[in-house]
Design an enzyme around this catalytic site. Structure first.
Site, PDB file in Angstrom:
ATOM      1  N   THR A 277     -18.871 140.769   2.636  1.00 11.31           N
ATOM      2  CA  THR A 277     -19.559 141.877   3.292  1.00 11.31           C
ATOM      3  C   THR A 277     -18.604 142.631   4.189  1.00 11.31           C
ATOM      4  O   THR A 277     -17.622 142.076   4.693  1.00 11.31           O
ATOM      5  CB  THR A 277     -20.704 141.383   4.194  1.00 11.31           C
ATOM      6  OG1 THR A 277     -20.159 140.519   5.205  1.00 11.31           O
ATOM      7  CG2 THR A 277     -21.788 140.699   3.423  1.00 11.31           C
ATOM      8  N   ASP A 278     -18.898 143.899   4.411  1.00 12.99           N
ATOM      9  CA  ASP A 278     -18.389 144.506   5.629  1.00 12.99           C
ATOM     10  C   ASP A 278     -19.147 143.846   6.766  1.00 12.99           C
ATOM     11  O   ASP A 278     -20.181 143.203   6.562  1.00 12.99           O
ATOM     12  CB  ASP A 278     -18.597 146.017   5.613  1.00 12.99           C
ATOM     13  CG  ASP A 278     -17.593 146.733   6.515  1.00 12.99           C
ATOM     14  OD1 ASP A 278     -17.064 146.105   7.449  1.00 12.99           O
ATOM     15  OD2 ASP A 278     -17.346 147.924   6.281  1.00 12.99           O
ATOM     16  N   TRP A 279     -18.653 143.986   7.978  1.00  8.12           N
ATOM     17  CA  TRP A 279     -19.190 143.202   9.087  1.00  8.12           C
ATOM     18  C   TRP A 279     -20.601 143.678   9.441  1.00  8.12           C
ATOM     19  O   TRP A 279     -20.791 144.708  10.072  1.00  8.12           O
ATOM     20  CB  TRP A 279     -18.237 143.281  10.272  1.00  8.12           C
ATOM     21  CG  TRP A 279     -17.245 142.158  10.310  1.00  8.12           C
ATOM     22  CD1 TRP A 279     -16.989 141.339  11.369  1.00  8.12           C
ATOM     23  CD2 TRP A 279     -16.383 141.710   9.248  1.00  8.12           C
ATOM     24  NE1 TRP A 279     -16.029 140.402  11.034  1.00  8.12           N
ATOM     25  CE2 TRP A 279     -15.645 140.608   9.741  1.00  8.12           C
ATOM     26  CE3 TRP A 279     -16.178 142.091   7.935  1.00  8.12           C
ATOM     27  CZ2 TRP A 279     -14.713 139.914   8.968  1.00  8.12           C
ATOM     28  CZ3 TRP A 279     -15.254 141.411   7.159  1.00  8.12           C
ATOM     29  CH2 TRP A 279     -14.530 140.337   7.670  1.00  8.12           C
ATOM     30  N   GLY A 280     -21.581 142.897   8.993  1.00  7.89           N
ATOM     31  CA  GLY A 280     -22.967 143.229   9.254  1.00  7.89           C
ATOM     32  C   GLY A 280     -23.644 143.988   8.137  1.00  7.89           C
ATOM     33  O   GLY A 280     -24.712 144.565   8.355  1.00  7.89           O
ATOM     34  N   SER A 281     -23.080 143.990   6.928  1.00  7.43           N
ATOM     35  CA  SER A 281     -23.678 144.787   5.850  1.00  7.43           C
ATOM     36  C   SER A 281     -24.618 143.992   4.953  1.00  7.43           C
ATOM     37  O   SER A 281     -25.123 144.523   3.968  1.00  7.43           O
ATOM     38  CB  SER A 281     -22.572 145.421   4.995  1.00  7.43           C
ATOM     39  OG  SER A 281     -21.850 144.451   4.255  1.00  7.43           O
TER      40      SER A 281
END
Length: 748
Positions: A277-281
């Site tokens: 993931t991107d951070w928090g996606s």
């Protein structure tokens, strides 16, 4: 199945595997190529067998734990078996300073200062794949020395709008150029035993509303414009990791997307690495489990803050995932596929006994950063040969502009860096021009670069203006060093620019400077196009990008003539914002309406739009001037008729007819004037950068597979080659051809 830890002790299996893996590598060093291939295949089989052995020893809880973060930038290993943690780092232009375990503050280390490499827009502007490999190799060495296993870059999202705050991290508007430049970058990074992580997959082409905007785009535009660089990264670059994006595509979040990840990435392209993931996606446990996400990072953060409500065990791929597995709602085979990929990543990185130790902050890396910076700078205007300046001449030069001294390695979001060295433009010029008298003033000012908000400027704007005008009036020449910066609503993650203009009153300041001194050259430091109402009045314009540690020296190399500029624009500069395709259709196309957005321009992005709509840009894609002149002649193809499996070979002679050594990028564009479908007038299909001494001539070739002429046929959901006549435009910019060649493609 025998337990490895029973044979060797709980940590001993790594030593055993090291011997098993190193042995075939030793054998292949003296073998013929076919023997090496057989040995590599054997090694791969041994790794896969080892992965299955390890998988059988892991508990359900241990396997789930490997699928999510344990800190801001790491995932857990399995200590009882000696399986290591995985450590990641931003970013695409250099290894980020060490971040705290549980928050976004910097850890305060004293040994994490690195070489800052130029932004990827600058790298793309070199049109030099060999230099891209040197960039990736140097960056990979620094990541390896910092004990990183995954480097979170490069970015290959397409330059769709000049407002995108993150364009500076990407490789421009053309999918072919991005594909050609990303592959050697990846190979350079990964030869150090560090995984590149290509991002952001996919359609993350703006920062505004990035966390929820739902993109609608045609299948044709998806496959022809927005996916090719990712596909090249996987199929040609053999990238080991892919990062999902924040946005939605057709109603589903991209980081766990059934069509994008399962069908295309892991299905059609046979990607065998990890999806991160991107951070928090991540947004949903079931979708994350079933739709291809392998490692979840940053949940509960927005890139800046932290919250305990989503502590690591509460991630979507943590306890909620475990409960679904235990209940049978998700089969364990789904988890095992994720863990296999994670273990495969480890065997390529931190469990690879053959990877080197890395290096950091050495002269070779600084040399690469300097060469990329100078070779990527683009000379846009040079009236009356304003540039280069004579370094042996006594003169008074007024250097006006905040960007002459402002740090550009700080700010910008996740790509910000803690550079050991950053030579400012003013410092570089002063060192290279010892006989010149340099006067400097800010002229304008902005606040410090802070993520997510705009800080006010600390100085009075009128006082700065008056001082700049007084200084300009008594100078022989004025160098205005302005542009954008790495602050919020500029070139920065988390938000887009608000307009195409230069910020902080720079346009008005330039207008006033020109009233008191006509000898003005503009140095633009930015990762984006800007409007230029003063373009006809200034003598010279140089696009200098964010050039990293050696920015000042590289700029001085160009302005002194020590290096002849050879950079070419990797994206189009429109005169006005509405001339950009994404903005020509109104807010439904950018930024969207009620979280929904449609890419109404389809495949007509950048120069494709300008050419088709007959809109003359301010500066076209592929454009860049030189201090010398080139003549291209004897342009021809090896034949006039081709089958679908053939390759077009274009040969040409090129001569440096000027007095300085220099480099030219010969570009080949394809068009099909009588096409039965809507197609761009021109599409880049090949390029070749050549260095020539004064008076030197070379004969060169550019080879283009006929298969690259295909378009994505939505009726059959596959690529199709249209038979008939094609035009090949051989030139040095998207709107300038030395020669046009006509060929025919016939069915086999």
């Amino acid at each position: 199945m025998k337990r490895i830890d029973h044979i060797c002790g709980p940590f001993g299996f790594r030593m055993l595997l090291a011997v098993l893996l190193a042995f075939p590598l030793l054998l292949t060093s003296q073998r013929a190529p076919n023997e090496k291939q057989e040995s590599n295949l054997t090694q791969m089989k041994e790794i896969e067998a080892s992965i299955e052995d390890i998988l059988g020893q892991l508990t359900l809880e241990e396997k789930v734990a490997m699928c999510h973060a344990q800190s801001k930038f790491s995932t857990p290993g399995v200590a009882r078996l000696g399986i290591p943690e995985i450590w990641m780092s931003d970013g695409p232009h250099g290894v980020r300073g060490e971040i705290n375990w549980d928050n976004w503050g910097y850890a305060g280390w004293t040994n994490d200062s690195i070489t800052a490499f130029p932004a990827l827009t600058c790298l793309a502007a070199t049109f030099n794949p060999g230099l891209s490999h040197a960039y990736g190799s140097s960056l990979g060495e620094e990541a390896r020395y910092r004990k990183k296993d995954v480097l979170l870059g490069p970015g290959v999202n397409i330059y769709r709008t000049p407002l995108n705050g993150r364009n500076f991290e990407y490789m421009g508007e053309d999918p072919f150029l991005a594909s050609e430049m990303v592959v050697p970058y990846i190979q350079g990074v990964q030869q150090n035993g560090v995984a590149a992580c290509v991002k952001h997959f996919a359609l993350n082409n703006q920062e505004k509303w990035r966390n929820y905007v739902d993109v609608k785009v045609s299948d044709r535009a998806l496959h022809e414009i927005y996916l090719p660089a990712f596909k090249a990264a996987v199929e040609k670059g053999n990238v080991w990791a892919v990062m999902g994006s924040y946005n939605k595509f057709r109603g589903q979040y991209c980081s766990h997307h059934e069509f994008l990840v399962n069908t295309i990435l892991k299905g059609d392209w046979a990607f065998d690495g990890v999806v991160i993931t991107d951070w928090g996606s991540a947004h949903d446990t079931r979708e994350a489990a079933l739709y291809g996400l392998d490692m979840e990072m940053g949940t509960g953060t927005d890139g800046l803050t932290t919250t305990l409500t989503n502590a690591y065990d509460n991630y979507y791929l943590a306890n909620p995932f475990l409960e679904m597995l235990k209940s049978g709602e998700v089969p364990e085979e789904v988890l095992d596929d994720k863990v296999r990929r994670i273990l495969r990543l480890m065997f390529r990185t931190n469990m690879n006994p053959d990877r080197g130790m890395g290096r950091m902050n050495n002269q070779e890396h600084l040399d690469v950063a300097r060469k990329v910076a100078s070779e990527g700078m683009v000379l846009l205007k040079n009236q009356g040969q304003f540039f280069p300046l004579d370094p042996d001449k006594e003169m008074t030069v007024a250097v006006i502009g905040e960007n002459a001294t402002r740090s550009m390695t700080q700010g910008g979001g996740s790509s910000e860096l803690k550079a050991r060295v950053e030579v400012s433009p003013l410092e570089g010029l002063r060192q290279r021009f010892p006989k010149a008298t340099f006067l400097h003033t800010l002229g304008y000012s902005s606040g410090p670069s802070v993520y997510g908000r705009v800080e006010p400027a600390p100085y009075d704007a009128d006082s700065l203006r008056q001082e700049a005008l007084a200084m300009a009036s008594k100078a022989d020449k004025v160098l205005f060093i302005g542009g954008l910066n790495k602050s919020h609503l500029q070139d920065c993650e988390g938000g887009d620019r608000e307009n195409l203009r230069l910020p902080f009153g720079q346009d008005n300041l330039l207008r006033d400077i020109l009233k008191v001194n006509q000898e003005v050259g503009v140095i633009l430091i930015s990762g984006n196009a800007v409007s230029m109402p003063w373009v006809d009045q200034v003598q010279g314009i140089l696009q200098a990008w964010y050039a990293g540690s050696m920015a000042g020296h590289a700029l001085a190399d160009i302005l002194s003539g020590d290096v002849n500029p050879s950079g070419k624009l990797p994206f189009t500069f429109p005169e006005t914002l509405v001339e950009n395709a994404a903005h020509s259709f109104g807010e439904a196309s950018y930024p969207g309406i009620k979280k929904d957005q449609e890419y109404k321009e389809g495949i007509f992005v950048g120069y494709r739009w300008h050419e088709t709509q007959k809109i003359k840009p301010l500066f076209p894609f592929g454009f860049g001037l030189s201090y010398t002149d080139f003549k291209v002649s004897q342009v021809k193809t090896n034949t006039k008729k081709y089958g679908s499996n053939d390759t077009v070979t274009i040969s040409f002679d090129i001569e440096n007819t000027g007095a300085r050594a220099g480099a030219e990028v010969v570009q080949v564009y394809m068009g099909k004037p009588d096409s039965k479908i809507a197609r761009p007038i021109r599409e880049l299909k090949g390029f070749h950068k050549l260095d020539l001494k004064p008076g030197e001539s070379q004969t060169a070739e550019i080879r283009i597979p006929v298969s690259s002429f295909r378009y994505y046929n939505e009726d059959i959901s596959d690529w199709a080659l249209e038979p008939g006549d094609y035009s090949l435009y051989v030139g040095n910019a998207s709107d300038h051809a030395y020669s046009t060649l006509e060929i025919a493609v016939r069915p086999d």
